[in-house]
Design an enzyme around this catalytic site. Sequence first.
Site, PDB file in Angstrom:
ATOM      1  N   SER A  96       0.799  -1.225   0.094  1.00  0.00           N
ATOM      2  CA  SER A  96      -0.245   0.002  -0.124  1.00  0.00           C
ATOM      3  C   SER A  96       0.765   1.482  -0.014  1.00  0.00           C
ATOM      4  O   SER A  96       1.622   1.506  -0.915  1.00  0.00           O
ATOM      5  CB  SER A  96      -0.977  -0.118   1.161  1.00  0.00           C
ATOM      6  OG  SER A  96      -2.111   1.124   1.117  1.00  0.00           O
TER       7      SER A  96
ATOM      8  N   ASP B 243     -10.351  -3.183  -5.065  1.00  0.00           N
ATOM      9  CA  ASP B 243      -9.302  -2.457  -4.497  1.00  0.00           C
ATOM     10  C   ASP B 243      -9.295  -0.963  -5.200  1.00  0.00           C
ATOM     11  O   ASP B 243      -9.095  -1.141  -6.344  1.00  0.00           O
ATOM     12  CB  ASP B 243      -8.196  -2.985  -4.039  1.00  0.00           C
ATOM     13  CG  ASP B 243      -7.221  -1.955  -3.256  1.00  0.00           C
ATOM     14  OD1 ASP B 243      -7.464  -0.933  -3.277  1.00  0.00           O
ATOM     15  OD2 ASP B 243      -6.049  -2.588  -2.714  1.00  0.00           O
TER      16      ASP B 243
ATOM     17  N   HIS C 223      -8.221  -4.775  -0.439  1.00  0.00           N
ATOM     18  CA  HIS C 223      -7.220  -4.008   0.153  1.00  0.00           C
ATOM     19  C   HIS C 223      -6.840  -4.872   1.688  1.00  0.00           C
ATOM     20  O   HIS C 223      -7.486  -4.648   2.466  1.00  0.00           O
ATOM     21  CB  HIS C 223      -7.313  -2.742   0.324  1.00  0.00           C
ATOM     22  CG  HIS C 223      -6.109  -2.037   0.389  1.00  0.00           C
ATOM     23  ND1 HIS C 223      -5.391  -1.638  -0.457  1.00  0.00           N
ATOM     24  CD2 HIS C 223      -5.590  -1.711   1.625  1.00  0.00           C
ATOM     25  CE1 HIS C 223      -4.314  -0.877  -0.123  1.00  0.00           C
ATOM     26  NE2 HIS C 223      -4.529  -1.009   1.096  1.00  0.00           N
TER      27      HIS C 223
END
Length: 319
Positions: free
Chosen positions: A161, A257, A287
């Site tokens: 991320s 996501d 996610h």
Amino acid sequence: MPVIPALKALLDSMPPAQPLDLTNLPTLRVAGLEGSNALAAMVAGTPPQVGAVTTAQVPVDGGEIMVRIYQPEGAGPHPMHIFYHGGGWMAGTIDEQFVDILCRERTALAGYVTIAVEYRLAPEHKFPVPLEDSYAALLWAAEHAREFDADPDLITVGGGSAGANLAAAVTLKARDKNGPHIAFQVLEVPALDLTLSGPGYELYGTGEYPLPLAEIEICRTAYLRTSEDQTNPYVSPLLAEDLSGLPPAHIISSEYDPLQFDGSRYADRLNAAGVKATFTLGSGQVHGSSQFTKMLPESAAWRDEILSALRSHAGQQTS
């Protein structure tokens, strides 16, 4: 495919996420750590044993940051993997159980000395501070590698991320500054375009799935000094004019996501620039669910794919 049924059942059983409250960041971060560790106890795999775990302080502009070093059993020199945690640049820590398990897996199962980096967080430390800390950790690791039986000529980087954003930016900075050679990069659910212009934000940022668009915008605002920063290639590597000369990459994005298309678009651009990049779509994943390796066979397969990629690149150099 639809969201993995067992994952959907878990998400449906959880209370609705509360809006991020930045008025009390210490409380927010403590609560985030406690919640993350409680979730890890439910859904993450058993952390494997490694040879040693130590910490060190890395000098950075304005202070020091901590790194945690995981060493394999047996004699080296071992390849080295530098890992940057996620958390939207404003949360997350190397003390999370998810991070500890991941680092232990890459050490015990792929044979790397793995270094987790506790970069300073926004909004107290806006861009470029988290990136500069991340790059300082790379320089420190290359300089001190032999002290923990690692090979400074066999460095890989990875992150998830926001951490994948930093990992990708570190490779750009290392190339631009003639820094340490990086042999490979692993980017998981990467945030690579902070203009938020990809199609995934409209498709999956509605709040039905983790990481809604409103939360991404809060994190972006916390991280950046001004709106002009969002097009800086060290903020949005996907927008860099020149991606040549970067390390080979393996990128995995979750299907449900908002960041999904950042990963696939970056893989396409790397390949177009002559950099070998492979991309996998985590079908049915959301996610962060790639870390649910005890609960989801699909997440265990995601982990094993990365471990295999790391093992295969342990002795390779960037062409």
